[in-house]
Design a protein around this motif. Structure first.
Motif, PDB file in Angstrom:
ATOM      1  N   GLN A 169       0.834  -1.197   0.000  1.00 38.97           N
ATOM      2  CA  GLN A 169       0.000   0.000   0.000  1.00 38.97           C
ATOM      3  C   GLN A 169       0.873   1.254   0.000  1.00 38.97           C
ATOM      4  N   MET A 170       0.355   2.316  -0.575  1.00 39.16           N
ATOM      5  CA  MET A 170       0.967   3.627  -0.464  1.00 39.16           C
ATOM      6  C   MET A 170      -0.113   4.606  -0.018  1.00 39.16           C
ATOM      7  N   ALA A 171       0.182   5.352   1.056  1.00 38.40           N
ATOM      8  CA  ALA A 171      -0.804   6.285   1.594  1.00 38.40           C
ATOM      9  C   ALA A 171      -0.175   7.673   1.728  1.00 38.40           C
ATOM     10  N   PRO A 172      -0.932   8.734   1.450  1.00 39.18           N
ATOM     11  CA  PRO A 172      -0.392  10.083   1.556  1.00 39.18           C
ATOM     12  C   PRO A 172      -0.369  10.570   2.998  1.00 39.18           C
ATOM     13  N   ALA A 173       0.692  11.319   3.341  1.00 39.37           N
ATOM     14  CA  ALA A 173       0.792  11.957   4.658  1.00 39.37           C
ATOM     15  C   ALA A 173       1.569  13.259   4.478  1.00 39.37           C
ATOM     16  N   GLY A 174       0.885  14.273   3.963  1.00 41.17           N
ATOM     17  CA  GLY A 174       1.551  15.530   3.674  1.00 41.17           C
ATOM     18  C   GLY A 174       2.511  15.357   2.509  1.00 41.17           C
ATOM     19  N   GLU A 175       3.782  15.722   2.705  1.00 38.50           N
ATOM     20  CA  GLU A 175       4.773  15.603   1.647  1.00 38.50           C
ATOM     21  C   GLU A 175       5.387  14.209   1.583  1.00 38.50           C
ATOM     22  N   ILE A 176       4.862  13.304   2.401  1.00 37.89           N
ATOM     23  CA  ILE A 176       5.403  11.946   2.499  1.00 37.89           C
ATOM     24  C   ILE A 176       4.448  10.932   1.884  1.00 37.89           C
ATOM     25  N   ALA A 177       5.020  10.001   1.138  1.00 41.43           N
ATOM     26  CA  ALA A 177       4.283   8.808   0.727  1.00 41.43           C
ATOM     27  C   ALA A 177       4.662   7.694   1.707  1.00 41.43           C
ATOM     28  N   VAL A 178       3.688   7.219   2.454  1.00 45.63           N
ATOM     29  CA  VAL A 178       3.930   6.162   3.437  1.00 45.63           C
ATOM     30  C   VAL A 178       3.759   4.818   2.743  1.00 45.63           C
ATOM     31  N   LEU A 179       4.825   4.044   2.677  1.00 48.86           N
ATOM     32  CA  LEU A 179       4.778   2.718   2.076  1.00 48.86           C
ATOM     33  C   LEU A 179       4.640   1.693   3.195  1.00 48.86           C
ATOM     34  N   GLY A 180       3.570   0.915   3.127  1.00 50.11           N
ATOM     35  CA  GLY A 180       3.325  -0.026   4.210  1.00 50.11           C
ATOM     36  C   GLY A 180       2.492  -1.206   3.767  1.00 50.11           C
ATOM     37  N   ASN A 181       2.183  -2.063   4.746  1.00 48.55           N
ATOM     38  CA  ASN A 181       1.368  -3.260   4.526  1.00 48.55           C
ATOM     39  C   ASN A 181       1.953  -4.148   3.430  1.00 48.55           C
ATOM     40  N   ASP A 182       3.291  -4.236   3.401  1.00 45.36           N
ATOM     41  CA  ASP A 182       3.958  -5.122   2.447  1.00 45.36           C
ATOM     42  C   ASP A 182       3.800  -6.566   2.912  1.00 45.36           C
ATOM     43  N   GLY A 183       3.190  -7.371   2.102  1.00 39.35           N
ATOM     44  CA  GLY A 183       3.024  -8.776   2.461  1.00 39.35           C
ATOM     45  C   GLY A 183       3.154  -9.677   1.249  1.00 39.35           C
ATOM     46  N   THR A 184       3.909 -10.756   1.395  1.00 37.21           N
ATOM     47  CA  THR A 184       4.078 -11.733   0.318  1.00 37.21           C
ATOM     48  C   THR A 184       3.610 -13.093   0.812  1.00 37.21           C
ATOM     49  N   LEU A 185       2.827 -13.786   0.011  1.00 37.21           N
ATOM     50  CA  LEU A 185       2.370 -15.119   0.405  1.00 37.21           C
ATOM     51  C   LEU A 185       3.578 -16.026   0.644  1.00 37.21           C
ATOM     52  N   PRO A 186       3.494 -16.911   1.641  1.00 36.09           N
ATOM     53  CA  PRO A 186       4.640 -17.766   1.984  1.00 36.09           C
ATOM     54  C   PRO A 186       5.239 -18.503   0.790  1.00 36.09           C
ATOM     55  N   GLU A 187       4.391 -19.010  -0.086  1.00 35.21           N
ATOM     56  CA  GLU A 187       4.885 -19.803  -1.215  1.00 35.21           C
ATOM     57  C   GLU A 187       5.529 -18.944  -2.306  1.00 35.21           C
ATOM     58  N   ALA A 188       5.372 -17.611  -2.222  1.00 37.33           N
ATOM     59  CA  ALA A 188       5.912 -16.730  -3.264  1.00 37.33           C
ATOM     60  C   ALA A 188       7.138 -15.954  -2.798  1.00 37.33           C
ATOM     61  N   ARG A 189       7.585 -16.189  -1.578  1.00 34.94           N
ATOM     62  CA  ARG A 189       8.722 -15.426  -1.058  1.00 34.94           C
ATOM     63  C   ARG A 189      10.007 -15.806  -1.787  1.00 34.94           C
ATOM     64  N   GLY A 190      10.873 -14.796  -1.933  1.00 34.14           N
ATOM     65  CA  GLY A 190      12.123 -15.010  -2.654  1.00 34.14           C
ATOM     66  C   GLY A 190      12.006 -14.845  -4.155  1.00 34.14           C
ATOM     67  N   LYS A 191      10.852 -14.378  -4.627  1.00 35.03           N
ATOM     68  CA  LYS A 191      10.632 -14.229  -6.072  1.00 35.03           C
ATOM     69  C   LYS A 191      10.603 -12.764  -6.509  1.00 35.03           C
ATOM     70  N   GLY A 192      11.000 -11.855  -5.631  1.00 33.66           N
ATOM     71  CA  GLY A 192      11.062 -10.451  -6.017  1.00 33.66           C
ATOM     72  C   GLY A 192       9.744  -9.705  -5.944  1.00 33.66           C
ATOM     73  N   VAL A 193       8.761 -10.265  -5.235  1.00 36.74           N
ATOM     74  CA  VAL A 193       7.441  -9.635  -5.162  1.00 36.74           C
ATOM     75  C   VAL A 193       7.517  -8.278  -4.453  1.00 36.74           C
ATOM     76  N   GLN A 194       8.110  -8.257  -3.268  1.00 33.20           N
ATOM     77  CA  GLN A 194       8.168  -6.995  -2.532  1.00 33.20           C
ATOM     78  C   GLN A 194       9.003  -5.956  -3.271  1.00 33.20           C
ATOM     79  N   THR A 195      10.106  -6.365  -3.841  1.00 31.87           N
ATOM     80  CA  THR A 195      10.953  -5.423  -4.576  1.00 31.87           C
ATOM     81  C   THR A 195      10.183  -4.774  -5.718  1.00 31.87           C
TER      82      THR A 195
END
Length: 257
Positions: A182-208
């Motif tokens: 997710q990306m949420a606005p907070a003034g001049e900041i973009a808050v990047l959060g709620n990063d989640g990757t399914l267990p079976e997909a980890r290590g495949k560059g999803v979060q990156t």
């Protein structure tokens, strides 16, 4: 920019983001009895007795006894199980002493990372897609391996409703969503959060891929900073640093039951 000024900008953004969550709880989950009040230059928020968003964020460096007492009264009146101050490392020695004297202990830390925008961004290794509410809730809960009870489904719902936010995912060749962010606005900041990757997909560059896409969107929207909170020495921290973020400071959680 001096680190102290950047900390101030980020902490103000953290408090604003927390207020957005409170208002989303009030609007979409009124039974949570969500409430907030100004606290030591930041925000004290109640979003349920078991919610990780029942906390104080954005407090300044000099916590006065009266401000700590006011926060404790606020949380007690709202039937919170504990009082939490999430504080930047600028706390004065006197502030730390006041917290300790009142029985607060350190319960954990998180690393705050930031990228100054605009910046160079590599192409995502996967094609990001915008997630609809049902997919978001399902992937959010599965990625974080949350129980289907208590506050967890509600957090997913409220995060979806966060004003101005963008909810993204990436899918595999079969169209199955492998992760969310997710990306949420907070003034001049973009808050990047709620990063989640399914267990079976980890290590495949999803979060990156999702970090890079949110950086692209943040620059397009004109934000000056992109900020995220990660666990120290985690894979998430490594991924953010690899994408051009830098460690700015460590935020400490002080808890009193």
């Amino acid at each position: 920019m001096e680190t102290s000024r950047l900390i101030q900008i980020i902490e103000m953004g953290a408090a604003r983001n927390l207020m957005d969550y409170v208002q989303a709880f009030q609007l979409w989950a009124p039974k949570s009895a969500a409430a907030a009040m100004p606290c030591a230059g930041g925000l004290a928020a109640y979003t349920g007795p078991d919610s990780p968003l029942t906390t104080v964020k954005g407090a300044g460096p000099d916590l006065q006894e009266s401000e700590i007492e006011a926060a404790e009264l606020f949380f007690r009146r709202n039937h919170a199980r504990q009082v939490v101050f999430e504080c930047a490392p600028w706390l004065t020695d006197d502030s730390v002493e006041r917290l300790k004297r009142r029985g607060y202990t350190v319960a954990g830390t998180e690393v705050v990372v930031a990228a100054k925008l605009p910046c160079g961004v590599e192409a995502p290794g996967h094609t990001p897609i915008e997630l609809m509410q049902d997919d978001w809730a399902r992937v959010f809960q599965a990625a974080f391996e949350l129980p289907a009870e208590a506050i967890c489904p509600l957090l997913a719902q409220v995060a979806w409703r966060l004003p101005g936010s963008v909810k993204l995912g990436v899918a595999d060749a079969d169209g199955s969503v492998m992760g969310c962010a997710q990306m949420a606005p907070a003034g001049e900041i973009a808050v990047l959060g709620n990063d989640g990757t399914l267990p079976e997909a980890r290590g495949k560059g999803v979060q990156t891929a999702l970090i890079r896409e949110r950086l692209r969107l943040a620059m397009k929207a004109g934000f000056r900073w992109a900020v995220a909170e990660v666990a120290e020495r985690s894979q998430s921290e490594k991924n953010y640093l690899r994408c051009g973020f830098e460690r700015v400071y460590v935020r400490t959680s002080w808890i009193h039951a």
